[in-house]
Design an enzyme around this catalytic site. Structure first.
Site: not given
Lengths: 325, 166
Positions: A68-69, A71, A73-74, A91, A180
Site C-alpha cells: 500500500i505504500g 517510502g 524508510y521501507g 511496515k 511530520d
C-alpha cells in the site's frame, strides 16, 4: 479433513512443491502467492486452506495481501493475521548492511511504545525476520485527504479537528515532537482520526535538524534553517491542516522553500490578515481566531496544544467552522 | 518563554511515571563494579572524540541502555563481555539522539580497534533491542538534572530560539 487433502493435492499441482516448506521457503512462497492471488480465482477460493496450513507452521503469522505504500524508510503492506483473521498494516524497514537497525525505525518504535492514546496508531508488535524489521500496526484504509473528498457534516469535521489536537497535546506532554504532521499522516476511520508515522519524530532536544515536515506544512522557522525549534512547529502544521479541512484544499502549495516563505508572507501580513481575504469571510469568528493563533509567524506567540484545546471554539457547542447565516 | 515553561511542568509527571530504577543493574551479572566504572570513563573518552556531532544526551543514554540491558538480560555476562555491550549501547544511543550518528564502521575500526566485527555489533544490537523490547526512550539522569536545574533557577535549557519576525 477430506476436502483439505483434496485441495492440498490440487495445490501441489498448481505450484509444485510448495507445501514442503522450510522457513526460508515460506517467505519466498508468500511473494509467489501474493502475485497469484490477483489473477487466479481458484486460488482465491482456497485462500482459507492456505491460511490453515500457514498457521500450522510456526513463525508464520501474517500473510501479505498487497503493497500500500513505499517510502525512503521501507515498504508498507496490507496483511492478514492468520490467527485472528484481522487485517493489519505491516511496515517493513530496509535494514542497511552498514548501520544495523535504522535510526528512524529505532525512534519510531521506542516512541510508539510510550504513546497509548485512542487517536494515535497502536503498535501491536515488532518482529525481526531474516534481518528485516517488521512493525505490525492497525490497518486503516482512508487518510485525511481522501476523507475530505466526500461531503461531511461540520459536526464531524469539528470533532476530527478536536481529536487531532487532543492527540498532539498528548504527544507533546511526553516531550516528543512529531515533526511530520500532514494530512497523509492522519488516517480516518468512522470519523475518528488516528495519527501515524512517527519516523521523523523525536524526543525534544536543544539541537535539531531543520529539514523536517513536508514542505507545504513546514513552519517558517524551519524554512529559515533554525536549528533550535520546539513544539511550535507541530502547531504550525496543525494550523495548515485545520485550514485545509475547512477550505478543502491545501493552504500553501510552495514549490521550493523560498516560494513557500513567499506564499506565507503574502497571506499573513499584519495582525488583521484574515479580514482582508475573501476566502475566510464565510468562517465563524471563533474559528478564525483559533487559526490566527495557530498561524503566528513568531513561534513564541503561537499557542500551545493545551491552550488550543481550551480555545472557546471548542467550548462553544454551537460554534461551527462556517457561519450559518 | 511560556512555551518551554509549560512543557517542563507537564514533563515532570512523565518523569515520575516512566522512571526506570537502574541501581541494582549488576545484581545478576558477574561484572565487577569497578569495571563498569572504567567502562563509563571510557565512554566519555570515546564520545569526547565526536563532540561536534554528539551531545551530552548521547552519553547519558548509552549508560542507561547499558545498565538497563544488564539488569534485564537473562544470560549472565562476565567481564570480557562488557566491552561489546558498551560499544553497542553507544551505537544505539547515538542513533537515537544525534542528527548525524557515528557510523558503524567507526565503531569497528576506531572505537573497538577491530576487536569486534560489524556483524557482531549488529547481533548484539538486536539482542539488546529485543531484551529491552525497544523501550529505550525512558528518562535518563540528564533529564532529571535538567528538571532540577529548571526547578532551582526557572531557566529553560533552550534559550536561543531566534525571533524571525522582521
Amino acid at each position: 479433513m477430506n476436502s483439505i487433502i483434496q485441495y492440498q493435492l490440487y495445490l501441489r499441482i498448481e505450484n509444485d512443491g510448495v507445501f514442503i516448506l522450510s522457513n526460508k521457503q515460506i517467505y519466498d512462497y508468500q511473494f509467489e502467492y501474493n502475485r497469484i492471488i490477483c489473477d487466479s480465482q481458484i486460488l482465491y477460493q482456497i485462500k482459507d486452506i492456505i491460511y490453515y496450513y500457514m498457521s500450522v507452521l510456526e513463525n508464520v503469522r501474517y500473510i501479505k495481501i498487497q503493497k500500500i505504500g513505499e517510502g525512503a524508510y521501507g515498504i508498507i503492506y496490507k496483511a492478514q493475521d492468520v490467527q485472528t483473521q484481522e487485517i493489519v498494516a505491516l511496515k517493513k524497514f530496509k535494514l542497511s548492511d552498514y548501520e544495523g537497525v535504522p535510526s528512524c525505525a529505532l525512534r519510531e518504535i521506542s516512541i510508539l511504545k510510550q504513546l497509548n492514546h485512542p487517536n494515535i496508531i497502536k503498535l501491536i508488535s515488532q518482529i525481526i525476520i531474516n534481518k528485516k524489521l517488521h512493525l505490525v500496526m492497525n490497518y486503516y484504509d482512508k487518510d485525511l485527504t481522501e476523507y475530505l473528498k466526500f461531503y461531511h457534516e461540520e459536526f464531524h469535521l469539528k470533532n476530527i479537528i478536536y481529536k487531532i489536537l487532543l492527540a498532539v497535546e498528548f504527544i507533546h506532554s511526553r516531550k516528543i515532537i512529531h515533526r511530520d504532521l500532514q494530512p497523509n499522516n492522519i488516517l480516518v476511520k468512522n470519523n475518528e482520526p488516528v495519527i501515524i508515522d512517527f519516523g521523523l519524530s523525536r524526543v525534544f532536544s536543544p539541537n535539531l535538524t531543520p529539514g523536517v515536515t513536508q514542505l507545504w506544512y513546514r513552519a517558517p522557522e524551519l524554512l529559515q534553517n533554525c536549528h533550535s525549534y520546539d513544539y511550535a512547529i507541530d502547531m504550525w502544521s496543525l494550523g495548515c491542516i485545520i485550514l485545509e479541512i475547512a477550505l478543502n484544499k491545501p493552504l500553501f502549495m510552495g514549490q521550493s522553500e523560498i516560494h513557500q516563505l513567499l506564499l506565507i508572507k503574502n497571506l499573513i501580513d499584519g495582525d488583521e490578515w484574515f479580514k482582508q481575504n475573501s476566502q475566510f469571510a464565510k468562517f465563524n469568528n471563533l474559528f478564525i481566531d483559533l487559526i490566527n493563533k495557530l498561524l503566528q509567524i513568531d513561534p513564541t506567540k503561537r499557542i500551545t496544544s493545551k491552550q488550543a484545546i481550551q480555545h472557546p471554539f471548542f467550548q462553544d457547542q454551537f460554534a461551527f467552522i462556517y457561519n450559518n447565516e | 518563554q511560556q512555551y518551554s515553561q509549560y512543557y517542563h511542568q507537564e514533563f515532570q509527571q512523565s518523569l515520575i511515571n516512566e522512571n526506570v530504577y537502574l541501581g541494582n543493574c549488576l545484581l545478576h551479572q558477574k561484572i565487577s563494579q569497578s569495571l563498569r566504572a572504567k567502562m563509563i570513563d571510557w565512554m566519555i573518552e570515546v564520545l569526547g572524540n565526536y563532540s561536534e556531532t554528539t551531545s551530552d544526551a548521547t552519553f547519558f543514554r548509552s549508560v542507561s541502555i547499558m545498565d538497563y540491558y544488564l539488569q534485564k538480560s537473562i544470560t549472565s555476562y562476565s567481564d570480557n563481555h562488557l566491552h561489546l555491550i558498551g560499544i553497542t549501547s553507544m551505537f544505539i544511543a547515538t542513533k537515537i539522539e544525534d542528527i548525524y550518528h557515528i557510523p558503524l564502521s567507526d565503531f569497528v575500526t576506531r572505537v573497538s580497534h577491530n576487536k569486534y566485527t560489524a556483524s557482531k555489533i549488529k547481533a548484539m544490537e538486536q539482542s539488546i533491542l529485543e531484551t529491552l523490547n525497544f523501550e529505550i526512550t525512558f528518562p535518563t539522569t540528564l533529564d532529571f538534572l535538567h528538571n532540577i536545574f529548571y526547578q532551582c533557577f526557572s531557566l529553560n535549557d533552550n534559550p536561543n530560539i531566534q525571533n524571525i519576525l522582521e
